[in-house]
Every structure is written in C-alpha cells, then in structure tokens.
Design a protein around this motif. Structure first.
Motif, mmCIF file in Angstrom:
data_model
loop_
_atom_site.group_PDB
_atom_site.id
_atom_site.type_symbol
_atom_site.label_atom_id
_atom_site.label_comp_id
_atom_site.label_asym_id
_atom_site.label_seq_id
_atom_site.Cartn_x
_atom_site.Cartn_y
_atom_site.Cartn_z
ATOM 1 N N LEU A 64 2.596 1.661 -9.422
ATOM 2 C CA LEU A 64 2.314 3.216 -9.018
ATOM 3 C C LEU A 64 1.113 3.376 -8.107
ATOM 4 C CD1 LEU A 64 3.206 5.383 -12.180
ATOM 5 C CD2 LEU A 64 4.594 4.932 -9.972
ATOM 6 N N SER A 65 0.127 2.070 -8.061
ATOM 7 C CA SER A 65 -1.025 2.170 -7.195
ATOM 8 C C SER A 65 -0.402 2.092 -5.569
ATOM 9 C CB SER A 65 -1.695 1.008 -7.571
ATOM 10 O OG SER A 65 -1.216 -0.171 -7.263
ATOM 11 N N THR A 66 0.629 1.754 -5.524
ATOM 12 C CA THR A 66 1.210 1.757 -4.221
ATOM 13 C C THR A 66 1.212 3.160 -3.495
ATOM 14 O OG1 THR A 66 2.808 -0.033 -4.561
ATOM 15 C CG2 THR A 66 3.224 1.185 -2.722
ATOM 16 N N VAL A 67 1.747 4.266 -4.412
ATOM 17 C CA VAL A 67 1.749 5.392 -3.987
ATOM 18 C C VAL A 67 0.322 5.873 -3.717
ATOM 19 C CG1 VAL A 67 2.382 7.921 -4.790
ATOM 20 C CG2 VAL A 67 3.961 5.928 -5.169
ATOM 21 N N THR A 68 -0.752 5.587 -4.728
ATOM 22 C CA THR A 68 -1.812 6.169 -4.635
ATOM 23 C C THR A 68 -2.642 5.586 -3.277
ATOM 24 O OG1 THR A 68 -2.257 5.988 -6.929
ATOM 25 C CG2 THR A 68 -4.260 6.094 -5.796
ATOM 26 N N VAL A 69 -2.505 4.326 -2.664
ATOM 27 C CA VAL A 69 -3.041 3.655 -1.715
ATOM 28 C C VAL A 69 -2.646 4.211 -0.577
ATOM 29 C CG1 VAL A 69 -3.179 1.602 -0.162
ATOM 30 C CG2 VAL A 69 -3.599 1.356 -2.906
ATOM 31 N N HIS A 70 -1.162 4.619 -0.484
ATOM 32 C CA HIS A 70 -0.671 5.293 0.665
ATOM 33 C C HIS A 70 -1.169 6.610 0.948
ATOM 34 C CE1 HIS A 70 1.913 1.654 1.076
ATOM 35 N NE2 HIS A 70 2.198 2.045 2.205
ATOM 36 N N VAL A 71 -1.318 7.323 0.020
ATOM 37 C CA VAL A 71 -1.888 8.690 -0.005
ATOM 38 C C VAL A 71 -3.103 8.611 0.401
ATOM 39 C CG1 VAL A 71 -2.473 10.654 -1.272
ATOM 40 C CG2 VAL A 71 -0.279 9.748 -1.750
ATOM 41 N N ARG A 72 -4.224 7.813 0.075
ATOM 42 C CA ARG A 72 -5.333 7.880 0.364
ATOM 43 C C ARG A 72 -5.427 7.393 1.904
ATOM 44 N NH1 ARG A 72 -8.224 3.589 -2.816
ATOM 45 N NH2 ARG A 72 -7.466 1.890 -1.242
ATOM 46 N N ARG A 73 -4.543 6.337 2.508
ATOM 47 C CA ARG A 73 -4.524 6.061 3.829
ATOM 48 C C ARG A 73 -4.047 7.248 4.430
ATOM 49 N NH1 ARG A 73 -6.479 2.002 7.152
ATOM 50 N NH2 ARG A 73 -4.805 1.483 8.497
ATOM 51 N N LEU A 74 -2.972 7.943 4.100
ATOM 52 C CA LEU A 74 -2.403 9.283 4.846
ATOM 53 C C LEU A 74 -3.526 10.291 4.852
ATOM 54 C CD1 LEU A 74 0.049 10.662 6.102
ATOM 55 C CD2 LEU A 74 0.736 11.199 4.100
ATOM 56 N N ARG A 75 -4.214 10.571 3.791
ATOM 57 C CA ARG A 75 -5.223 11.429 3.870
ATOM 58 C C ARG A 75 -6.519 11.184 4.918
ATOM 59 N NH1 ARG A 75 -6.418 12.172 -2.483
ATOM 60 N NH2 ARG A 75 -5.027 14.025 -3.036
ATOM 61 N N GLY A 76 -6.661 9.876 5.298
ATOM 62 C CA GLY A 76 -7.481 9.544 6.226
ATOM 63 C C GLY A 76 -7.182 9.880 7.663
ATOM 64 N N LYS A 77 -5.688 9.922 7.835
ATOM 65 C CA LYS A 77 -5.373 10.444 9.300
ATOM 66 C C LYS A 77 -5.074 11.829 9.318
ATOM 67 C CE LYS A 77 -3.214 5.801 9.480
ATOM 68 N NZ LYS A 77 -2.068 4.788 9.915
ATOM 69 N N ILE A 78 -4.673 12.675 8.318
ATOM 70 C CA ILE A 78 -4.380 13.818 8.664
ATOM 71 C C ILE A 78 -5.400 14.878 8.088
ATOM 72 C CG2 ILE A 78 -1.896 13.466 8.271
ATOM 73 C CD1 ILE A 78 -1.864 14.783 5.601
ATOM 74 N N GLU A 79 -6.335 14.711 7.090
ATOM 75 C CA GLU A 79 -7.275 15.484 6.815
ATOM 76 C C GLU A 79 -8.390 15.621 7.647
ATOM 77 O OE1 GLU A 79 -6.907 17.380 4.158
ATOM 78 O OE2 GLU A 79 -5.608 16.714 2.833
ATOM 79 N N ASP A 80 -9.117 16.760 7.720
ATOM 80 C CA ASP A 80 -10.403 17.013 8.257
ATOM 81 C C ASP A 80 -11.511 16.301 7.648
ATOM 82 O OD1 ASP A 80 -8.991 18.627 10.243
ATOM 83 O OD2 ASP A 80 -9.393 20.418 9.252
ATOM 84 N N ASP A 81 -11.400 16.336 6.405
ATOM 85 C CA ASP A 81 -12.379 15.556 5.497
ATOM 86 C C ASP A 81 -11.619 15.051 4.649
ATOM 87 O OD1 ASP A 81 -14.469 14.424 3.980
ATOM 88 O OD2 ASP A 81 -15.460 16.643 3.798
ATOM 89 N N PRO A 82 -11.172 13.544 4.477
ATOM 90 C CA PRO A 82 -10.708 12.930 3.428
ATOM 91 C C PRO A 82 -11.071 12.937 2.170
ATOM 92 C CG PRO A 82 -10.620 11.776 5.424
ATOM 93 C CD PRO A 82 -11.535 12.748 5.718
ATOM 94 N N ALA A 83 -12.646 13.088 1.856
ATOM 95 C CA ALA A 83 -13.195 13.170 0.760
ATOM 96 C C ALA A 83 -12.865 14.600 0.153
ATOM 97 C CB ALA A 83 -14.715 12.845 1.096
#
Length: 247
Positions: free
Chosen positions: A208-227
């Motif tokens: 399931l860490s596969t999902v976690t990593v991809h969500v983190r990566r996706l946030r870095g591309k669509i969020e104004d502030d990924p943190a």
C-alpha cells in the motif's frame, strides 16, 4: 530465483500474436534468462539488455509495451534508465530491487515506475505483475469519457490523457493521471488505499506504500503548498479524499 525455468514447448509461430513486447534489463544473465523465458512462454515478445545504454538502444529500435528494469545496473543505473525512457515517451516500468532497498524502491515509484518486485522473487508472480500493469495501462489508454472533468481549477481530459491546472499543463505520469482522475470522479468521498490500489492500479495485492508515494508525488504537482494539502486530503485510518475549496 524461487522457481526453475518451466519445461514445455514454445508458442507456435501460427498462434495468436504476442500480447505485448517486454524489454528485460538486468546485468545478471541468469535472472535475465529466466525472466525472459517465463515471459516468452506467456506469449510476450521479449528483448533483453544487460546495461542502461543497451536498454536505450533496444528501445530505440523496438519501443516496448513494458520494461522490467533492475535498479542496480553498472554505470547507468535503473533510475537513470527509467528517466531517460520516460523522456522519450510513456511506457510502463516494473523495477527490480534488492530486498530491503526501500530508498531505491520509493525513489523508483516517485520517478514514475508503475510497480516494483523485490529480489529474490517468483518469476510466475512477475509475469502476473506484467499482465496486471499492461492490462491497466491499456484500459486507461482505451477509455474515452464523453466530456472533460473540471474541479478546483483542474481540468482533465481522459481521451487526450491531458491535465491542466490554471491554464498550465501538468506533467503527470500514467499512474498519477489515473489517480487524479479517479479521485476527481469521486469528490468529497474518502477513498481507501485498498480501493485505490484496485481501481487505479488494477491490483488485488501489493504494498500500500505504492499509493502513499503516488499521492505524495501528485500533491507536489497540483497543490499550491504540498506540505499543507487542500485538494487531496488525508483521511486518517482510511485513505484520501479529493476536496474542491470554493466550489
């Protein structure tokens, strides 16, 4: 390797055409031979390479439908090869990593690998992973929704495999695009990691860490502030939810 190379005849040249072309990249000739043998018997056309430059040269001649790629290659490692292939065009990649090399596994997923298998592994399981990744990528490529989907300043067009935020195109990998599309199709609903793994990756098993990593990566591309994510919210103990502030 946990299983010997299976005995049995090769597929007839007059049988159904192979389900796809797979490039196997591993500097260990035994691993490469066994993996190629299993894939060949499963009906795939198989190309082999034992280092990064040879892999890129092979892909230039016959572009693969999927790449099985060892992380630990001499000179040009698997992560560099993955990046170079992705610069040429979209292609699913399954990374082979040594057991315990979590940093390499996570980095491989972050640069766009679709799956990973740890050594030693069952060749039969690897063939199942190849089938799963190819099936999912072909299904995604064949989807033709009748309209675009827009929310929170993001517009996705599944037919064109294109995502835009505030007028700027997003550089998403195949799996990042599928993940974003799925979350946007279910706004305001908490989607479990198991659900996302099944619906986006097409897996009934996996880390399931596969999902976690991809969500983190996706946030870095669509969020104004990924943190401090406002679009893809973590639902603790469940998974993730797509929110659309202001809609």
């Amino acid at each position: 390797m946990q299983n010997p190379l299976p005995a049995g005849p090769h597929p007839s040249p007059y049988a159904q055409p192979p389900p796809g072309r797979v490039l196997v990249v591993d500097d260990d000739p035994t691993v490469g031979e066994v993996v190629a043998g299993y894939l060949d018997r499963a009906g795939y056309a198989v190309d082999r390479a034992d280092d990064g430059p040879a892999a890129l040269a092979s892909a230039a001649v016959h572009w693969p439908d999927l790449v099985v790629l060892d992380v630990m290659l001499p000179g040009m490692d698997g992560l560099e090869v993955c990046r170079a292939l992705r610069e040429r065009g979209p292609v699913p990649v399954i990374m082979l990593t040594a057991r315990g090399d979590e940093d390499d596994r996570i980095l491989g997923l972050e640069i766009g690998a679709d799956d990973y298998v740890t050594k030693p592994f069952s060749p039969r399981e690897l063939v199942l992973r190849v089938e799963s990744v190819l099936r999912r990528s072909r299904t995604a490529a064949g989807q033709r929704p009748p309209a675009q989907l827009s929310s929170a300043g993001i517009t996705i067009d599944s037919a064109a495999r294109r995502a835009v935020k505030d007028g700027k195109e997003l550089a998403l990998t195949l799996r990042e695009f599928d993940l974003l599309a799925y979350l946007m199709r279910h706004p305001g609903r908490a989607c479990g990691r198991e659900e996302l793994m099944h619906e986006v990756w097409g897996w009934d098993f996996g880390d399931l860490s596969t999902v976690t990593v991809h969500v983190r990566r996706l946030r870095g591309k669509i969020e104004d502030d990924p943190a401090v994510p406002r679009l893809i919210t973590t639902v603790w103990g469940v998974g993730y939810r797509f929110d659309s502030p202001g809609d």
